[in-house]
Design an enzyme around this catalytic site. Structure first.
Site, PDB file in Angstrom:
ATOM      1  N   TYR A 247      14.544  31.008   4.690  1.00  0.00           N
ATOM      2  CA  TYR A 247      13.380  31.761   5.158  1.00  0.00           C
ATOM      3  C   TYR A 247      13.515  32.148   6.624  1.00  0.00           C
ATOM      4  O   TYR A 247      13.838  31.324   7.478  1.00  0.00           O
ATOM      5  CB  TYR A 247      12.105  30.902   5.037  1.00  0.00           C
ATOM      6  CG  TYR A 247      11.545  30.836   3.634  1.00  0.00           C
ATOM      7  CD1 TYR A 247      11.084  31.985   2.981  1.00  0.00           C
ATOM      8  CD2 TYR A 247      11.456  29.613   2.966  1.00  0.00           C
ATOM      9  CE1 TYR A 247      10.559  31.898   1.699  1.00  0.00           C
ATOM     10  CE2 TYR A 247      10.929  29.529   1.693  1.00  0.00           C
ATOM     11  CZ  TYR A 247      10.488  30.677   1.057  1.00  0.00           C
ATOM     12  OH  TYR A 247       9.970  30.602  -0.204  1.00  0.00           O
TER      13      TYR A 247
ATOM     14  N   LYS B  46       0.840  -1.201   0.000  1.00  0.00           N
ATOM     15  CA  LYS B  46       0.000   0.000   0.000  1.00  0.00           C
ATOM     16  C   LYS B  46       0.876   1.252   0.000  1.00  0.00           C
ATOM     17  O   LYS B  46       2.088   1.157   0.243  1.00  0.00           O
ATOM     18  CB  LYS B  46      -0.923  -0.022   1.210  1.00  0.00           C
ATOM     19  CG  LYS B  46      -0.194   0.123   2.542  1.00  0.00           C
ATOM     20  CD  LYS B  46      -1.098  -0.204   3.732  1.00  0.00           C
ATOM     21  CE  LYS B  46      -0.318  -0.090   5.022  1.00  0.00           C
ATOM     22  NZ  LYS B  46      -0.995  -0.792   6.130  1.00  0.00           N
TER      23      LYS B  46
END
Ligand code: PLP
Length: 392
Positions: free
Chosen positions: A272, A45
């Site tokens: 940032y 999965k």
């Protein structure tokens, strides 16, 4: 293990090397811990925990211990069918009504948790003139999906007499994610009691399954016909499991390259909001990998990478597409040098488990968040063939 990817992989900003030999080695290792005859339901999965479901399933299909594949929804099942995978595929969770026609037409097996899904699957199977194989999922303590034991017995009776459905399996899901947890044994006892109650009514689904990675390593449910390993297939085990599974090999290495270098004075803010300010003159390298590629934002100012066989710290905030590292202590770094985020370079190695600990999350999340635009490169070192580049 490929420690210097430069020679074999060119032209990618970020790539994940998937070592298919390590994958098959890990299945061998897990097979040694289960009863002879027990088969593997390989959990693929979430795009095989970020490793690429189709190439992983193709590679595992050839393994003699493999029964089939476990997926999370019918689209994942259809992706494998479209790629020509003809092994059994089981949707581990529940389907929604919209998924019923396609699971029936593509011979996908389904876990059953409730009567309404039995009815819609049965009606659609009869309409298409097919039989759909189902596994009854009992809730023995996970408290998520699965029918509580008395209800599960009723569903089993209903399934045993169903015209369109065939009850081939009985399963339950384990709640504990570490081996040796006493509750896993409690859950196994509840499953055994359900099996006995079913047997008393002449209902004996052939494929009983219980064990995820933690249960396999803790040796609970390893005598049943199937085991369902996920994370251990990919060679990722938490610190508490490492001593139980020393021979598992990591399958994925995540790498990028230096795209920019600059020498900066002390006092230079990086990234940032200037969350890092250089303490001394140093050299900052920019890497074309960001949190969109699966490098967890939480590793800002705390993670490390490997370059030229040495550790270099991540400095400043990780951004969507770029990350900076301080290479002031690593001699001779050049633009184009390979940088390892996960995996080995020389005698240094960074594991998924280490990153998860630093980022305050679980290894599963690190593995399956490796982004869509990261190229997967499939390697089979034993075959010495050219790397196969899968579609992005
Ligand atoms: C994901 C999953 C597994 C695999 O668990 P791991 O801890 O990765 O081994 C097994 N069974 C079910 C039902 C699952 O959803």
């Amino acid at each position: 293990m490929t420690s210097s990817a430069n020679e074999i992989v060119d032209g990618h900003r970020v790539w994940a090397e998937i070592d298919l030999d390590a994958l098959s080695h890990n299945v061998d290792q897990l097979m040694q811990r289960v009863r002879p005859g027990t088969q593997v339901l390989a959990v693929v999965k979430a795009d095989a925990y970020g490793h690429g479901a189709v190439p992983v399933a193709r590679s595992l299909s050839a393994h003699p211990g493999l029964w089939g594949f476990g997926v999370g929804d019918s689209n994942e099942a259809l992706e494998l069918r479209a790629a020509g995978i003809d092994r059994p595929i089981l949707v581990l969770g529940t389907i929604i009504p919209e998924e019923v026609p396609q699971v029936v037409s593509h011979d996908v097996q389904v876990c059953i948790h409730s009567a309404d899904r039995i009815e819609s699957l049965e009606a659609e199977s009869l309409r298409q003139g097919r039989r759909t194989r189902v596994h009854l999922m009992a809730d023995t303590g996970m408290g998520r999906l699965g029918a509580q034991p008395p209800r599960a017995l009723e569903l089993a009776r209903r399934l045993a007499g169903s015209p369109g459905l065939e009850l081939v399996g009985l399963a339950t899901h384990v709640s504990a994610s570490r081996p040796g947890h006493p509750f896993t044994v409690v859950q196994k006892d509840r499953l055994d009691r359900m099996l006995a109650a079913l047997a008393a009514e002449g209902i004996a689904p052939p494929l009983v399954h219980f064990a995820n990675t933690a249960a396999i390593l803790g040796d609970v449910g390893t005598g049943l016909p199937l085991v369902r390993p996920g994370i251990s297939l990919y060679g990722v085990v938490g610190a508490e499991m490492a001593s139980l599974a020393p021979a598992l090999q990591p399958v994925m290495s995540l790498r990028t390259q230096v795209v920019y270098l600059k020498d900066v004075p002390a006092g230079t803010p990086v990234g940032y909001n200037g969350t890092h300010v250089t303490a001394r003159p140093t050299r900052i390298a920019t890497l074309p990998i960001g949190y969109n590629d699966g490098l967890a934002y939480r590793l800002s100012n705390c993670g490390c990478v490997l370059v030229r066989g040495r550790r270099a710290p991540i400095v400043g905030s990780i951004s969507m597409d770029y990350t900076m590292i301080d290479v002031g202590e690593v001699p001779d770094v050049g633009v184009g040098d390979t940088v390892t985020l996960i995996g080995a370079d020389g005698d240094q190695r960074i594991t998924v488990t280490e990153l998860a600990r630093l980022a305050g999350t679980i290894p599963y999340e690190i593995a399956c968040s490796v982004g869509k635009r990261v190229r997967r490169v499939y390697l089979r070192p034993s075959h010495r063939s050219a790397p196969q580049i899968a579609a992005p």
